[in-house]
Scaffold this motif. Structure first.
Motif, PDB file in Angstrom:
ATOM      1  N   VAL A 125       0.735  -1.203  -0.033  1.00 24.17           N
ATOM      2  CA  VAL A 125       0.199  -0.053  -0.029  1.00 24.17           C
ATOM      3  C   VAL A 125       0.808   1.201  -0.140  1.00 24.17           C
ATOM      4  CG1 VAL A 125      -1.655   1.060   1.296  1.00 24.17           C
ATOM      5  CG2 VAL A 125      -1.743  -1.080   0.977  1.00 24.17           C
ATOM      6  N   TYR A 126       2.074   1.198   0.481  1.00 23.36           N
ATOM      7  CA  TYR A 126       2.726   2.649   0.907  1.00 23.36           C
ATOM      8  C   TYR A 126       3.267   3.092  -0.484  1.00 23.36           C
ATOM      9  CZ  TYR A 126       6.136   5.822   2.734  1.00 23.36           C
ATOM     10  OH  TYR A 126       6.637   7.037   3.056  1.00 23.36           O
ATOM     11  N   PRO A 127       3.550   2.356  -1.243  1.00 25.20           N
ATOM     12  CA  PRO A 127       3.888   3.276  -2.669  1.00 25.20           C
ATOM     13  C   PRO A 127       2.948   3.896  -3.291  1.00 25.20           C
ATOM     14  CG  PRO A 127       4.770   0.789  -2.718  1.00 25.20           C
ATOM     15  CD  PRO A 127       3.808   1.024  -1.549  1.00 25.20           C
ATOM     16  N   TRP A 128       1.643   3.531  -2.986  1.00 25.93           N
ATOM     17  CA  TRP A 128       0.583   4.315  -3.813  1.00 25.93           C
ATOM     18  C   TRP A 128       0.474   5.748  -3.087  1.00 25.93           C
ATOM     19  CZ3 TRP A 128      -3.585   0.052  -3.177  1.00 25.93           C
ATOM     20  CH2 TRP A 128      -3.371  -0.694  -3.983  1.00 25.93           C
ATOM     21  N   ALA A 129       0.785   5.700  -1.522  1.00 23.34           N
ATOM     22  CA  ALA A 129       1.036   6.995  -0.806  1.00 23.34           C
ATOM     23  C   ALA A 129       2.276   7.732  -1.043  1.00 23.34           C
ATOM     24  CB  ALA A 129       0.641   6.598   0.784  1.00 23.34           C
ATOM     25  N   VAL A 130       3.234   7.071  -1.587  1.00 27.00           N
ATOM     26  CA  VAL A 130       4.448   7.942  -1.867  1.00 27.00           C
ATOM     27  C   VAL A 130       4.428   8.557  -3.016  1.00 27.00           C
ATOM     28  CG1 VAL A 130       6.997   7.458  -2.319  1.00 27.00           C
ATOM     29  CG2 VAL A 130       5.755   6.371  -0.486  1.00 27.00           C
ATOM     30  N   ASP A 131       3.571   8.100  -4.063  1.00 32.71           N
ATOM     31  CA  ASP A 131       3.512   8.789  -5.534  1.00 32.71           C
ATOM     32  C   ASP A 131       2.559  10.122  -5.355  1.00 32.71           C
ATOM     33  OD1 ASP A 131       5.111   6.918  -6.506  1.00 32.71           O
ATOM     34  OD2 ASP A 131       3.677   5.474  -7.133  1.00 32.71           O
ATOM     35  N   LEU A 132       1.760  10.185  -4.494  1.00 31.07           N
ATOM     36  CA  LEU A 132       0.879  11.443  -4.282  1.00 31.07           C
ATOM     37  C   LEU A 132       1.618  12.739  -4.004  1.00 31.07           C
ATOM     38  CD1 LEU A 132      -2.293   9.744  -2.725  1.00 31.07           C
ATOM     39  CD2 LEU A 132      -1.899  10.356  -4.897  1.00 31.07           C
ATOM     40  N   THR A 133       1.515  13.902  -4.529  1.00 28.41           N
ATOM     41  CA  THR A 133       2.237  15.087  -4.081  1.00 28.41           C
ATOM     42  C   THR A 133       1.511  15.942  -3.376  1.00 28.41           C
ATOM     43  OG1 THR A 133       1.397  15.938  -6.301  1.00 28.41           O
ATOM     44  CG2 THR A 133       3.646  14.773  -6.209  1.00 28.41           C
ATOM     45  N   PRO A 134       0.323  15.920  -2.882  1.00 28.29           N
ATOM     46  CA  PRO A 134      -0.206  16.970  -2.141  1.00 28.29           C
ATOM     47  C   PRO A 134       0.172  17.103  -0.643  1.00 28.29           C
ATOM     48  CG  PRO A 134      -1.750  15.264  -2.330  1.00 28.29           C
ATOM     49  CD  PRO A 134      -0.927  14.670  -2.914  1.00 28.29           C
ATOM     50  N   TYR A 135      -0.071  17.981  -0.196  1.00 31.13           N
ATOM     51  CA  TYR A 135       0.416  18.397   1.215  1.00 31.13           C
ATOM     52  C   TYR A 135      -0.929  18.277   2.227  1.00 31.13           C
ATOM     53  CZ  TYR A 135       4.786  19.692  -0.315  1.00 31.13           C
ATOM     54  OH  TYR A 135       6.392  19.583  -0.772  1.00 31.13           O
ATOM     55  N   VAL A 136      -0.723  17.648   3.418  1.00 27.44           N
ATOM     56  CA  VAL A 136      -1.732  17.659   4.398  1.00 27.44           C
ATOM     57  C   VAL A 136      -1.024  18.376   5.501  1.00 27.44           C
ATOM     58  CG1 VAL A 136      -3.100  15.855   5.870  1.00 27.44           C
ATOM     59  CG2 VAL A 136      -2.395  15.294   3.499  1.00 27.44           C
ATOM     60  N   LEU A 137      -1.916  19.335   5.968  1.00 27.45           N
ATOM     61  CA  LEU A 137      -1.265  20.104   7.214  1.00 27.45           C
ATOM     62  C   LEU A 137       0.054  20.546   7.223  1.00 27.45           C
ATOM     63  CD1 LEU A 137      -3.281  18.332  10.038  1.00 27.45           C
ATOM     64  CD2 LEU A 137      -4.111  20.522   8.994  1.00 27.45           C
ATOM     65  N   GLY A 138       0.494  21.127   5.878  1.00 29.38           N
ATOM     66  CA  GLY A 138       1.885  21.558   5.719  1.00 29.38           C
ATOM     67  C   GLY A 138       2.858  19.997   5.261  1.00 29.38           C
ATOM     68  N   LEU A 139       2.394  18.789   5.579  1.00 25.40           N
ATOM     69  CA  LEU A 139       3.235  17.691   5.352  1.00 25.40           C
ATOM     70  C   LEU A 139       3.315  17.275   4.149  1.00 25.40           C
ATOM     71  CD1 LEU A 139       2.670  16.112   8.918  1.00 25.40           C
ATOM     72  CD2 LEU A 139       4.590  17.454   8.547  1.00 25.40           C
ATOM     73  N   PRO A 140       4.325  16.433   3.516  1.00 22.58           N
ATOM     74  CA  PRO A 140       4.319  15.781   2.311  1.00 22.58           C
ATOM     75  C   PRO A 140       3.239  14.762   2.597  1.00 22.58           C
ATOM     76  CG  PRO A 140       6.449  16.079   2.939  1.00 22.58           C
ATOM     77  CD  PRO A 140       5.845  16.683   4.057  1.00 22.58           C
ATOM     78  N   PHE A 141       2.488  14.227   1.610  1.00 18.96           N
ATOM     79  CA  PHE A 141       1.500  13.162   1.851  1.00 18.96           C
ATOM     80  C   PHE A 141       1.821  12.020   2.300  1.00 18.96           C
ATOM     81  CE2 PHE A 141      -1.407   9.730   0.536  1.00 18.96           C
ATOM     82  CZ  PHE A 141      -2.603  10.123   1.081  1.00 18.96           C
ATOM     83  N   SER A 142       3.399  11.662   1.953  1.00 15.38           N
ATOM     84  CA  SER A 142       3.928  10.017   2.351  1.00 15.38           C
ATOM     85  C   SER A 142       4.086  10.155   4.002  1.00 15.38           C
ATOM     86  CB  SER A 142       5.019   9.702   1.694  1.00 15.38           C
ATOM     87  OG  SER A 142       5.902  10.640   1.904  1.00 15.38           O
ATOM     88  N   PHE A 143       4.531  11.444   4.388  1.00 19.21           N
ATOM     89  CA  PHE A 143       4.876  11.553   5.792  1.00 19.21           C
ATOM     90  C   PHE A 143       3.364  11.590   6.449  1.00 19.21           C
ATOM     91  CE2 PHE A 143       6.087  14.010   9.403  1.00 19.21           C
ATOM     92  CZ  PHE A 143       7.166  13.235  10.223  1.00 19.21           C
ATOM     93  N   ALA A 144       2.533  12.415   5.957  1.00 18.07           N
ATOM     94  CA  ALA A 144       1.361  12.499   6.818  1.00 18.07           C
ATOM     95  C   ALA A 144       0.513  10.981   6.681  1.00 18.07           C
ATOM     96  CB  ALA A 144       0.451  13.307   5.999  1.00 18.07           C
ATOM     97  N   TRP A 145       0.806  10.329   5.928  1.00 17.11           N
ATOM     98  CA  TRP A 145       0.292   8.944   5.638  1.00 17.11           C
ATOM     99  C   TRP A 145       1.113   8.286   6.995  1.00 17.11           C
ATOM    100  CZ3 TRP A 145      -3.352   6.240   3.219  1.00 17.11           C
ATOM    101  CH2 TRP A 145      -3.330   4.792   2.968  1.00 17.11           C
ATOM    102  N   THR A 146       2.094   8.247   7.107  1.00 15.73           N
ATOM    103  CA  THR A 146       2.723   7.294   8.202  1.00 15.73           C
ATOM    104  C   THR A 146       2.374   8.011   9.602  1.00 15.73           C
ATOM    105  OG1 THR A 146       4.674   7.105   6.532  1.00 15.73           O
ATOM    106  CG2 THR A 146       5.209   6.815   9.089  1.00 15.73           C
ATOM    107  N   VAL A 147       2.255   9.215   9.825  1.00 16.47           N
ATOM    108  CA  VAL A 147       1.897   9.701  11.041  1.00 16.47           C
ATOM    109  C   VAL A 147       0.481   9.353  11.461  1.00 16.47           C
ATOM    110  CG1 VAL A 147       1.349  11.960  12.303  1.00 16.47           C
ATOM    111  CG2 VAL A 147       3.336  11.802  11.012  1.00 16.47           C
TER     112      VAL A 147
END
Length: 58
Positions: free
Chosen positions: A13-35
């Motif tokens: 699942v994680y590779p799908w989250a890494v490819d997205l480029t939007p920001y969530v609360l100022g964090l890159p999506f891949s980092f926001a996904w992990t948090v």
């Protein structure tokens, strides 16, 4: 729950989250996904702890 959160943070699942480029609360999506998954696991563990309290009679 641990299997679901583990799969969300590794290969299937994680590779799908890494490819997205939007920001969530100022964090890159891949980092926001992990948090986000860390918060979900924390809440699940707190609920499990509260559900498994010992009886006062023991």
């Amino acid at each position: 729950m641990s299997i679901l959160s583990g799969l969300a943070l590794i290969w299937p699942v994680y590779p799908w989250a890494v490819d997205l480029t939007p920001y969530v609360l100022g964090l890159p999506f891949s980092f926001a996904w992990t948090v986000g998954w860390l918060i979900v696991v924390f809440i699940a563990l707190v609920l499990l702890y509260r559900a498994d309290e010992p009886d006062p009679a023991d």
